[in-house]
Design a protein around this motif. Sequence first.
Motif, PDB file in Angstrom:
ATOM      1  N   PHE A 172      32.932  32.390  77.556  1.00 16.90           N
ATOM      2  CA  PHE A 172      31.886  31.907  76.644  1.00 16.90           C
ATOM      3  C   PHE A 172      32.512  31.165  75.471  1.00 16.90           C
ATOM      4  CE2 PHE A 172      28.410  33.080  73.405  1.00 16.90           C
ATOM      5  CZ  PHE A 172      27.631  31.992  73.749  1.00 16.90           C
ATOM      6  N   GLU A 218      24.606  35.674  79.274  1.00 22.91           N
ATOM      7  CA  GLU A 218      24.709  37.121  79.472  1.00 22.91           C
ATOM      8  C   GLU A 218      24.085  37.585  80.789  1.00 22.91           C
ATOM      9  OE1 GLU A 218      20.870  38.667  76.917  1.00 22.91           O
ATOM     10  OE2 GLU A 218      22.591  37.886  75.827  1.00 22.91           O
ATOM     11  N   GLY A 230      23.679  31.571  74.859  1.00 19.20           N
ATOM     12  CA  GLY A 230      23.851  33.027  74.841  1.00 19.20           C
ATOM     13  C   GLY A 230      22.836  33.753  75.700  1.00 19.20           C
ATOM     14  N   TYR A 289      27.502  38.320  72.404  1.00 18.99           N
ATOM     15  CA  TYR A 289      27.128  36.908  72.571  1.00 18.99           C
ATOM     16  C   TYR A 289      26.617  36.310  71.256  1.00 18.99           C
ATOM     17  CZ  TYR A 289      27.636  37.503  77.600  1.00 18.99           C
ATOM     18  OH  TYR A 289      28.145  37.739  78.858  1.00 18.99           O
ATOM     19  N   PRO A 300      31.814  36.879  76.523  1.00 22.90           N
ATOM     20  CA  PRO A 300      32.213  36.643  75.129  1.00 22.90           C
ATOM     21  C   PRO A 300      33.651  37.074  74.919  1.00 22.90           C
ATOM     22  CG  PRO A 300      30.773  38.564  75.292  1.00 22.90           C
ATOM     23  CD  PRO A 300      30.780  37.920  76.635  1.00 22.90           C
TER      24      PRO A 300
END
Length: 335
Positions: free
Chosen positions: A120, A106, A102, A186, A116
């Motif tokens: 992801f 990002e 995470g 995330y 996300p």
Amino acid sequence: MQRTGKLLSFLAAALLLLTAATNEKKTTIFMIGDSTMANKDISGGKQERGWGMALQCYFDDNILIDNHAVNGRSSLSFINEGRWDTVINRMKPGDYVIIQFGHNDEKPKADRHTDPGSTFDYNLAKFVRETREHGGIPVLMNCVVRRNFFINAPENDDDEKLRTTTFKDGVKMVEGDSLIDTHGLYRVAPRDVAQRMNVHFVDANQITHNLEQSLGTEASKKLHMWFKPGEEPSVPKGRQDNTHYNVYGAHVVAKLLADALCEEVPVLKKYRIDADVTVDRRGRGDYMDLQKAVDAIDQTKPVTIQILGGEWAKPQLAKKSKVQFVLREDAKWKP
């Protein structure tokens, strides 16, 4: 002489085979993630640690922690660099894989960035699916928090740059009393994937949020690579790093997440252990020097020191010392 050399080679090969056979009987917990989890360079007395580096201290020798987390990696780059292939090729049925990304997903760089709810989630699902295909047991964790008490989070396009900054380079912003999230969706995506795929999930974000918030703006600095000039020899100019843990912080977080992992996966509880102090030359413990560990404690009180691997000279103890030693990973005393 030639015969002696062959004998030594044979004994070395036999030892490697014995070690491999022993490890085959153990349950391995593989770890994949970023710098907040990763093993670190300990040369020159460096103090940065990932929480995964400390995790072996909280499980007995029936559990082998195999930490593949690497600084700066996202779920995307971890796959593209072939690091995930290495893990699944080592995995055996019944092993666990802790999946925690995470921080770098990002970031804007194309070789790391994922979204996300989309890419992801896809990568997290890939880790879960392929772990199961190899007979392993996946455990999803969301990312640990950054120590961000700033009302407006400072711009941060790369956590790795924090290692090259000094104390005076640190962000000059007024801090409030409340920890502010920097991860957004995330931190939500791993929980969503876990629910969809019926996977074990540990809310590492909430656990570390509660930890940092309970400590507050000043005490929470003690968890991180946050040192004033002259305070820590390995960073003489100091550092203000609110992302990465120091030795103390890594152990506090590892202990909390070990407990949470055992609550989520109760079968691991029988392997969960605690010692007051851990000594390990590879940097996984509280100390790397046994005598320094002994000198730092109050020997008039019962204290357990566990020693991970290697051969050790017995330390000098006080006359009425109540210290007890636990030798692990084939550690032994020098004759």
